[in-house]
Design a protein around this motif. Structure first.
Motif, PDB file in Angstrom:
ATOM      1  N   THR A   4      -1.563  -0.305 -12.432  1.00 26.91           N
ATOM      2  CA  THR A   4      -1.638   1.070 -11.954  1.00 26.91           C
ATOM      3  C   THR A   4      -0.229   1.615 -11.758  1.00 26.91           C
ATOM      4  O   THR A   4       0.581   1.005 -11.071  1.00 26.91           O
ATOM      5  CB  THR A   4      -2.414   1.153 -10.626  1.00 26.91           C
ATOM      6  N   ALA A   5       0.033   2.764 -12.368  1.00 29.68           N
ATOM      7  CA  ALA A   5       1.355   3.373 -12.211  1.00 29.68           C
ATOM      8  C   ALA A   5       1.449   4.167 -10.913  1.00 29.68           C
ATOM      9  O   ALA A   5       2.405   4.027 -10.154  1.00 29.68           O
ATOM     10  CB  ALA A   5       1.662   4.267 -13.402  1.00 29.68           C
ATOM     11  N   ILE A   6       0.457   5.033 -10.663  1.00 32.35           N
ATOM     12  CA  ILE A   6       0.435   5.853  -9.454  1.00 32.35           C
ATOM     13  C   ILE A   6      -0.986   5.869  -8.909  1.00 32.35           C
ATOM     14  O   ILE A   6      -1.945   6.044  -9.667  1.00 32.35           O
ATOM     15  CB  ILE A   6       0.892   7.300  -9.731  1.00 32.35           C
ATOM     16  N   GLU A   7      -1.116   5.707  -7.604  1.00 33.39           N
ATOM     17  CA  GLU A   7      -2.436   5.799  -6.967  1.00 33.39           C
ATOM     18  C   GLU A   7      -2.304   6.543  -5.650  1.00 33.39           C
ATOM     19  O   GLU A   7      -1.395   6.270  -4.856  1.00 33.39           O
ATOM     20  CB  GLU A   7      -3.025   4.418  -6.743  1.00 33.39           C
ATOM     21  N   ALA A   8      -3.198   7.504  -5.439  1.00 34.88           N
ATOM     22  CA  ALA A   8      -3.187   8.303  -4.218  1.00 34.88           C
ATOM     23  C   ALA A   8      -4.541   8.226  -3.539  1.00 34.88           C
ATOM     24  O   ALA A   8      -5.580   8.167  -4.198  1.00 34.88           O
ATOM     25  CB  ALA A   8      -2.860   9.763  -4.540  1.00 34.88           C
ATOM     26  N   ALA A   9      -4.516   8.226  -2.214  1.00 38.21           N
ATOM     27  CA  ALA A   9      -5.742   8.244  -1.420  1.00 38.21           C
ATOM     28  C   ALA A   9      -5.535   9.165  -0.225  1.00 38.21           C
ATOM     29  O   ALA A   9      -4.635   8.932   0.590  1.00 38.21           O
ATOM     30  CB  ALA A   9      -6.099   6.836  -0.945  1.00 38.21           C
ATOM     31  N   GLY A  10      -6.330  10.233  -0.146  1.00 35.80           N
ATOM     32  CA  GLY A  10      -6.206  11.186   0.955  1.00 35.80           C
ATOM     33  C   GLY A  10      -4.831  11.798   1.055  1.00 35.80           C
ATOM     34  O   GLY A  10      -4.394  12.191   2.146  1.00 35.80           O
ATOM     35  N   LEU A  11      -4.137  11.913  -0.065  1.00 37.93           N
ATOM     36  CA  LEU A  11      -2.737  12.352  -0.066  1.00 37.93           C
ATOM     37  C   LEU A  11      -2.608  13.810   0.344  1.00 37.93           C
ATOM     38  O   LEU A  11      -3.258  14.699  -0.213  1.00 37.93           O
ATOM     39  CB  LEU A  11      -2.141  12.152  -1.462  1.00 37.93           C
ATOM     40  N   ALA A  27      -6.933  12.364  -4.238  1.00 42.31           N
ATOM     41  CA  ALA A  27      -7.226  10.974  -4.571  1.00 42.31           C
ATOM     42  C   ALA A  27      -7.324  10.850  -6.087  1.00 42.31           C
ATOM     43  O   ALA A  27      -8.078  11.587  -6.721  1.00 42.31           O
ATOM     44  CB  ALA A  27      -8.526  10.525  -3.912  1.00 42.31           C
ATOM     45  N   PHE A  28      -6.542   9.955  -6.667  1.00 41.60           N
ATOM     46  CA  PHE A  28      -6.559   9.742  -8.116  1.00 41.60           C
ATOM     47  C   PHE A  28      -5.836   8.444  -8.427  1.00 41.60           C
ATOM     48  O   PHE A  28      -5.148   7.867  -7.590  1.00 41.60           O
ATOM     49  CB  PHE A  28      -5.889  10.902  -8.863  1.00 41.60           C
ATOM     50  N   LEU A  50       5.118  15.288  -7.931  1.00 41.42           N
ATOM     51  CA  LEU A  50       6.112  14.527  -8.682  1.00 41.42           C
ATOM     52  C   LEU A  50       7.305  14.142  -7.807  1.00 41.42           C
ATOM     53  O   LEU A  50       7.842  13.040  -7.934  1.00 41.42           O
ATOM     54  CB  LEU A  50       6.570  15.323  -9.900  1.00 41.42           C
ATOM     55  N   SER A  51       7.708  15.016  -6.903  1.00 45.85           N
ATOM     56  CA  SER A  51       8.830  14.675  -6.019  1.00 45.85           C
ATOM     57  C   SER A  51       8.438  13.573  -5.039  1.00 45.85           C
ATOM     58  O   SER A  51       9.264  12.716  -4.694  1.00 45.85           O
ATOM     59  CB  SER A  51       9.329  15.917  -5.272  1.00 45.85           C
ATOM     60  N   GLY A  62      -2.216  10.556   4.267  1.00 50.36           N
ATOM     61  CA  GLY A  62      -2.687   9.691   3.195  1.00 50.36           C
ATOM     62  C   GLY A  62      -1.615   8.755   2.673  1.00 50.36           C
ATOM     63  O   GLY A  62      -0.547   8.580   3.272  1.00 50.36           O
ATOM     64  N   THR A  63      -1.912   8.165   1.520  1.00 51.17           N
ATOM     65  CA  THR A  63      -1.002   7.185   0.922  1.00 51.17           C
ATOM     66  C   THR A  63      -0.744   7.496  -0.544  1.00 51.17           C
ATOM     67  O   THR A  63      -1.585   8.073  -1.233  1.00 51.17           O
ATOM     68  CB  THR A  63      -1.578   5.759   1.019  1.00 51.17           C
ATOM     69  N   LEU A  64       0.426   7.093  -0.996  1.00 47.06           N
ATOM     70  CA  LEU A  64       0.807   7.202  -2.405  1.00 47.06           C
ATOM     71  C   LEU A  64       1.577   5.942  -2.768  1.00 47.06           C
ATOM     72  O   LEU A  64       2.594   5.627  -2.148  1.00 47.06           O
ATOM     73  CB  LEU A  64       1.687   8.435  -2.637  1.00 47.06           C
ATOM     74  N   THR A  65       1.084   5.204  -3.754  1.00 45.05           N
ATOM     75  CA  THR A  65       1.788   4.018  -4.223  1.00 45.05           C
ATOM     76  C   THR A  65       2.242   4.245  -5.650  1.00 45.05           C
ATOM     77  O   THR A  65       1.542   4.874  -6.452  1.00 45.05           O
ATOM     78  CB  THR A  65       0.903   2.761  -4.160  1.00 45.05           C
ATOM     79  N   VAL A  66       3.414   3.735  -5.963  1.00 42.41           N
ATOM     80  CA  VAL A  66       4.018   3.859  -7.289  1.00 42.41           C
ATOM     81  C   VAL A  66       4.381   2.459  -7.760  1.00 42.41           C
ATOM     82  O   VAL A  66       5.112   1.736  -7.067  1.00 42.41           O
ATOM     83  CB  VAL A  66       5.266   4.767  -7.246  1.00 42.41           C
ATOM     84  N   LEU A  67       3.836   2.054  -8.904  1.00 40.31           N
ATOM     85  CA  LEU A  67       4.067   0.711  -9.438  1.00 40.31           C
ATOM     86  C   LEU A  67       3.728  -0.354  -8.398  1.00 40.31           C
ATOM     87  O   LEU A  67       4.396  -1.378  -8.277  1.00 40.31           O
ATOM     88  CB  LEU A  67       5.513   0.564  -9.929  1.00 40.31           C
ATOM     89  N   GLY A  68       2.684  -0.074  -7.615  1.00 39.34           N
ATOM     90  CA  GLY A  68       2.181  -1.027  -6.648  1.00 39.34           C
ATOM     91  C   GLY A  68       2.912  -1.068  -5.330  1.00 39.34           C
ATOM     92  O   GLY A  68       2.542  -1.864  -4.456  1.00 39.34           O
TER      93      GLY A  68
END
Length: 295
Positions: A4-11, A27-28, A50-51, A62-68
Protein backbone atom coordinates in the motif's frame (compact mmCIF):
# COMPACT_ATOMS: atom_id res chain seq x y z
CA UNK A 1 8.35 -2.04 -0.48
CA UNK A 2 4.85 -2.17 1.07
CA UNK A 3 1.76 -3.26 -0.88
CA UNK A 4 0.00 0.00 0.00
CA UNK A 5 1.40 3.37 -1.01
CA UNK A 6 -1.10 5.62 0.78
CA UNK A 7 -3.93 4.74 3.16
CA UNK A 8 -6.30 7.10 4.94
CA UNK A 9 -8.91 6.47 7.62
CA UNK A 10 -11.20 9.23 8.90
CA UNK A 11 -8.69 11.73 7.53
CA UNK A 12 -9.50 15.35 8.27
CA UNK A 13 -7.71 18.66 7.94
CA UNK A 14 -9.00 21.98 9.21
CA UNK A 15 -7.15 25.30 9.01
CA UNK A 16 -8.03 27.39 12.03
CA UNK A 17 -10.55 26.58 14.76
CA UNK A 18 -13.60 27.75 12.84
CA UNK A 19 -12.39 27.19 9.33
CA UNK A 20 -14.23 24.92 6.93
CA UNK A 21 -12.53 21.50 6.75
CA UNK A 22 -10.27 21.12 3.72
CA UNK A 23 -10.61 17.34 4.19
CA UNK A 24 -13.38 15.66 6.13
CA UNK A 25 -13.62 11.97 7.05
CA UNK A 26 -11.65 10.71 4.03
CA UNK A 27 -11.01 6.97 3.75
CA UNK A 28 -9.21 5.35 0.81
CA UNK A 29 -6.31 3.12 -0.16
CA UNK A 30 -3.89 3.56 -3.07
CA UNK A 31 -1.93 0.38 -3.86
CA UNK A 32 1.81 0.46 -4.48
CA UNK A 33 2.70 0.67 -8.15
CA UNK A 34 -0.52 2.46 -9.11
CA UNK A 35 -0.74 5.63 -11.17
CA UNK A 36 -3.54 7.45 -9.37
CA UNK A 37 -5.44 10.48 -10.67
CA UNK A 38 -6.66 12.84 -7.94
CA UNK A 39 -9.44 14.95 -9.43
CA UNK A 40 -11.98 17.44 -8.17
CA UNK A 41 -12.90 21.13 -8.42
CA UNK A 42 -10.87 23.96 -6.90
CA UNK A 43 -11.14 23.80 -3.13
CA UNK A 44 -11.90 20.07 -3.07
CA UNK A 45 -8.84 19.29 -0.95
CA UNK A 46 -6.47 17.88 -3.59
CA UNK A 47 -3.46 20.05 -2.72
CA UNK A 48 -4.08 19.61 1.00
CA UNK A 49 -4.09 15.83 0.61
CA UNK A 50 -0.84 15.79 -1.36
CA UNK A 51 0.93 18.11 1.09
CA UNK A 52 -0.13 15.85 3.98
CA UNK A 53 1.18 12.80 2.12
CA UNK A 54 4.46 14.67 1.55
CA UNK A 55 4.80 15.19 5.30
CA UNK A 56 4.57 18.98 5.13
CA UNK A 57 1.70 19.13 7.61
CA UNK A 58 -0.12 16.89 10.05
CA UNK A 59 -3.83 16.06 9.78
CA UNK A 60 -6.16 17.40 12.45
CA UNK A 61 -8.22 14.19 12.45
CA UNK A 62 -7.86 10.55 11.49
CA UNK A 63 -4.77 8.82 10.15
CA UNK A 64 -2.68 8.87 7.00
CA UNK A 65 0.07 6.35 6.32
CA UNK A 66 2.56 6.55 3.46
CA UNK A 67 4.57 3.47 2.47
CA UNK A 68 3.38 1.86 5.68
CA UNK A 69 4.63 4.60 8.01
CA UNK A 70 3.91 8.20 8.96
CA UNK A 71 4.62 10.68 6.13
CA UNK A 72 7.39 12.38 8.13
CA UNK A 73 9.28 9.09 8.47
CA UNK A 74 9.47 8.38 4.73
CA UNK A 75 10.25 11.79 3.22
CA UNK A 76 13.48 10.46 1.71
CA UNK A 77 11.45 7.88 -0.24
CA UNK A 78 8.89 10.38 -1.54
CA UNK A 79 9.18 12.89 -4.38
CA UNK A 80 6.84 15.90 -4.36
CA UNK A 81 6.19 18.63 -6.90
CA UNK A 82 3.90 21.35 -5.53
CA UNK A 83 1.76 23.64 -7.68
CA UNK A 84 4.05 26.63 -7.16
CA UNK A 85 7.18 24.48 -7.77
CA UNK A 86 9.41 26.27 -5.21
CA UNK A 87 13.01 26.49 -6.42
CA UNK A 88 16.00 28.65 -5.44
CA UNK A 89 15.78 31.41 -8.05
CA UNK A 90 19.41 32.49 -7.71
CA UNK A 91 20.80 29.04 -8.60
CA UNK A 92 21.49 27.79 -12.10
CA UNK A 93 19.89 24.63 -13.49
CA UNK A 94 23.16 22.73 -13.00
CA UNK A 95 23.54 24.03 -9.44
CA UNK A 96 19.96 22.99 -8.67
CA UNK A 97 20.61 19.42 -9.80
CA UNK A 98 23.87 19.36 -7.84
CA UNK A 99 21.93 20.54 -4.78
CA UNK A 100 19.47 17.69 -5.33
CA UNK A 101 22.33 15.20 -5.52
CA UNK A 102 23.85 16.47 -2.26
CA UNK A 103 20.53 16.30 -0.42
CA UNK A 104 19.85 12.71 -1.54
CA UNK A 105 23.07 10.76 -1.05
CA UNK A 106 22.82 7.13 -2.08
CA UNK A 107 19.52 7.66 -3.91
CA UNK A 108 20.27 10.26 -6.58
CA UNK A 109 20.00 9.27 -10.25
CA UNK A 110 22.02 11.74 -12.35
CA UNK A 111 20.93 10.15 -15.61
CA UNK A 112 17.20 10.60 -15.19
CA UNK A 113 17.50 14.15 -13.79
CA UNK A 114 19.79 15.32 -16.58
CA UNK A 115 17.65 13.62 -19.25
CA UNK A 116 14.50 15.48 -18.18
CA UNK A 117 16.36 18.79 -18.30
CA UNK A 118 18.03 17.98 -21.63
CA UNK A 119 14.71 17.03 -23.26
CA UNK A 120 13.55 20.57 -22.56
CA UNK A 121 16.72 21.99 -24.17
CA UNK A 122 17.51 23.95 -21.00
CA UNK A 123 20.85 25.69 -20.65
CA UNK A 124 22.52 24.18 -17.55
CA UNK A 125 24.04 27.59 -16.75
CA UNK A 126 20.72 29.47 -16.92
CA UNK A 127 19.48 30.92 -13.63
CA UNK A 128 16.17 29.54 -12.40
CA UNK A 129 14.75 33.07 -12.22
CA UNK A 130 15.21 33.47 -16.00
CA UNK A 131 13.22 30.33 -16.86
CA UNK A 132 9.61 30.22 -18.01
CA UNK A 133 6.96 28.47 -15.92
CA UNK A 134 7.13 25.39 -18.13
CA UNK A 135 10.92 25.26 -17.89
CA UNK A 136 10.76 25.50 -14.10
CA UNK A 137 8.32 22.60 -14.17
CA UNK A 138 10.96 20.50 -15.91
CA UNK A 139 13.57 21.36 -13.31
CA UNK A 140 11.16 20.57 -10.45
CA UNK A 141 10.29 17.21 -12.02
CA UNK A 142 13.99 16.49 -12.56
CA UNK A 143 14.59 17.07 -8.84
CA UNK A 144 11.65 14.87 -7.84
CA UNK A 145 12.54 11.98 -10.14
CA UNK A 146 16.27 12.35 -9.56
CA UNK A 147 15.91 11.23 -5.95
CA UNK A 148 14.46 7.97 -7.34
CA UNK A 149 11.35 7.99 -5.11
CA UNK A 150 9.12 5.03 -4.36
CA UNK A 151 6.16 7.44 -4.32
CA UNK A 152 5.89 10.48 -6.58
CA UNK A 153 3.32 13.17 -5.64
CA UNK A 154 2.48 15.66 -8.39
CA UNK A 155 0.14 18.62 -7.81
CA UNK A 156 -1.02 19.97 -11.19
CA UNK A 157 2.46 19.27 -12.60
CA UNK A 158 1.80 20.04 -16.27
CA UNK A 159 -0.28 23.21 -15.94
CA UNK A 160 2.54 25.47 -17.18
CA UNK A 161 3.37 23.39 -20.25
CA UNK A 162 2.03 23.69 -23.79
CA UNK A 163 0.04 20.66 -25.06
CA UNK A 164 2.94 19.08 -26.99
CA UNK A 165 5.44 19.48 -24.13
CA UNK A 166 2.81 18.18 -21.70
CA UNK A 167 2.23 15.08 -23.82
CA UNK A 168 5.95 14.38 -24.24
CA UNK A 169 6.81 14.91 -20.58
CA UNK A 170 3.85 12.82 -19.42
CA UNK A 171 4.95 9.95 -21.67
CA UNK A 172 8.51 10.17 -20.34
CA UNK A 173 7.28 10.32 -16.74
CA UNK A 174 4.97 7.31 -17.14
CA UNK A 175 7.65 5.25 -18.86
CA UNK A 176 10.12 6.00 -16.08
CA UNK A 177 7.56 5.19 -13.37
CA UNK A 178 6.62 1.91 -15.04
CA UNK A 179 10.26 0.92 -15.44
CA UNK A 180 11.00 1.43 -11.75
CA UNK A 181 7.65 0.48 -10.21
CA UNK A 182 7.13 3.99 -8.86
CA UNK A 183 3.71 4.83 -7.44
CA UNK A 184 2.47 8.11 -8.94
CA UNK A 185 -0.31 10.19 -7.38
CA UNK A 186 -1.15 13.14 -9.60
CA UNK A 187 -3.78 15.87 -9.43
CA UNK A 188 -4.88 17.57 -12.63
CA UNK A 189 -7.74 19.54 -14.16
CA UNK A 190 -7.09 18.00 -17.60
CA UNK A 191 -9.26 14.94 -16.98
CA UNK A 192 -9.19 13.57 -20.53
CA UNK A 193 -5.39 13.50 -20.41
CA UNK A 194 -5.40 11.37 -17.26
CA UNK A 195 -7.53 8.61 -18.80
CA UNK A 196 -4.67 7.26 -20.88
CA UNK A 197 -2.12 7.52 -18.09
CA UNK A 198 -3.80 6.51 -14.84
CA UNK A 199 -5.12 3.19 -13.56
CA UNK A 200 -6.54 4.36 -10.22
CA UNK A 201 -8.99 7.16 -9.39
CA UNK A 202 -9.57 9.33 -6.33
CA UNK A 203 -12.34 11.90 -6.81
CA UNK A 204 -12.71 14.56 -4.12
CA UNK A 205 -15.58 16.97 -3.64
CA UNK A 206 -15.93 19.48 -0.80
CA UNK A 207 -13.19 17.70 1.15
CA UNK A 208 -14.82 14.27 0.93
CA UNK A 209 -14.06 11.20 -1.16
CA UNK A 210 -16.71 10.74 -3.85
CA UNK A 211 -15.09 7.92 -5.86
CA UNK A 212 -12.06 5.78 -5.12
CA UNK A 213 -10.66 2.61 -6.64
CA UNK A 214 -9.13 1.04 -9.75
CA UNK A 215 -10.18 3.12 -12.75
CA UNK A 216 -11.50 0.18 -14.78
CA UNK A 217 -13.66 -0.98 -11.86
CA UNK A 218 -15.04 2.49 -11.20
CA UNK A 219 -15.91 2.99 -14.87
CA UNK A 220 -17.46 -0.49 -15.10
CA UNK A 221 -19.75 0.33 -12.17
CA UNK A 222 -21.44 3.08 -14.22
CA UNK A 223 -23.39 3.32 -17.48
CA UNK A 224 -24.46 6.30 -19.54
CA UNK A 225 -28.07 5.71 -20.61
CA UNK A 226 -30.53 7.46 -22.95
CA UNK A 227 -34.27 6.89 -23.20
CA UNK A 228 -37.72 8.46 -22.94
CA UNK A 229 -38.05 11.25 -20.41
CA UNK A 230 -41.02 9.52 -18.75
CA UNK A 231 -39.28 6.12 -18.44
CA UNK A 232 -38.31 4.82 -15.00
CA UNK A 233 -34.73 4.14 -13.96
CA UNK A 234 -35.68 2.26 -10.80
CA UNK A 235 -34.06 0.39 -9.07
CA UNK A 236 -30.80 1.83 -10.41
CA UNK A 237 -28.82 4.57 -8.65
CA UNK A 238 -28.99 7.76 -10.72
CA UNK A 239 -25.88 9.89 -10.32
CA UNK A 240 -26.97 12.71 -12.62
CA UNK A 241 -29.68 13.12 -15.25
CA UNK A 242 -30.77 15.75 -17.74
CA UNK A 243 -33.84 16.02 -19.94
CA UNK A 244 -33.91 17.41 -23.48
CA UNK A 245 -37.40 17.48 -24.94
CA UNK A 246 -38.76 13.95 -24.67
CA UNK A 247 -35.35 12.37 -24.14
CA UNK A 248 -33.50 11.75 -20.89
CA UNK A 249 -29.77 11.09 -20.51
CA UNK A 250 -28.39 9.86 -17.21
CA UNK A 251 -25.29 8.44 -15.61
CA UNK A 252 -26.41 5.49 -13.51
CA UNK A 253 -24.95 2.85 -11.26
CA UNK A 254 -26.92 -0.23 -12.39
CA UNK A 255 -28.54 -2.48 -9.81
CA UNK A 256 -29.12 -5.34 -12.23
CA UNK A 257 -30.00 -5.44 -15.96
CA UNK A 258 -31.25 -2.27 -17.65
CA UNK A 259 -34.66 -2.34 -19.35
CA UNK A 260 -34.62 -2.87 -23.10
CA UNK A 261 -35.94 0.65 -23.71
CA UNK A 262 -32.69 2.21 -22.56
CA UNK A 263 -29.70 2.70 -24.84
CA UNK A 264 -26.53 2.46 -22.78
CA UNK A 265 -22.81 3.01 -23.33
CA UNK A 266 -19.71 3.01 -21.15
CA UNK A 267 -18.89 6.51 -19.86
CA UNK A 268 -15.52 8.11 -20.44
CA UNK A 269 -13.52 9.26 -17.43
CA UNK A 270 -14.40 12.87 -18.23
CA UNK A 271 -18.13 12.09 -18.41
CA UNK A 272 -17.92 10.18 -15.13
CA UNK A 273 -16.06 12.94 -13.30
CA UNK A 274 -18.26 15.77 -14.61
CA UNK A 275 -21.44 13.90 -13.66
CA UNK A 276 -20.27 13.27 -10.10
CA UNK A 277 -19.03 16.83 -9.67
CA UNK A 278 -22.37 18.11 -10.92
CA UNK A 279 -24.24 15.92 -8.45
CA UNK A 280 -22.54 16.38 -5.07
CA UNK A 281 -25.33 14.49 -3.25
CA UNK A 282 -24.84 11.29 -5.27
CA UNK A 283 -23.83 8.30 -3.13
CA UNK A 284 -20.09 7.81 -2.83
CA UNK A 285 -18.47 4.70 -4.29
CA UNK A 286 -15.33 3.32 -2.67
CA UNK A 287 -13.69 0.28 -4.23
CA UNK A 288 -10.63 -1.65 -3.15
CA UNK A 289 -8.46 -3.64 -5.55
CA UNK A 290 -10.97 -6.40 -6.30
CA UNK A 291 -14.43 -5.62 -4.97
CA UNK A 292 -16.75 -2.96 -3.67
CA UNK A 293 -15.82 -2.00 -0.14
CA UNK A 294 -18.45 0.59 0.69
CA UNK A 295 -21.13 2.71 -0.90
Amino acid sequence: MTETAIEAAGLGMRFGRRGKPALDGCAFRIPAGAVCAVVGPNGAGKSTLLSLAAGLARPTAGTLTVLGRSPAEVRARVGYVAQDKPLHLQLTVAETLRWGRELNPGRWDDEVAERIVAEGELDPEAKIRTLSGGQRTRVALALALGKRPELLLLDEPMADLDPLARHQLMASLMADAAGHGTTVVMSSHVVAELEGSCDHLLLLGAGRVRLAGPLDDVLAAHRLVTGRADASLEPHTVVESRTTGRSLTALVRPEGPLDAGWQDTAPTLEELVLAHLGAPQAPALLLDDVREAAV
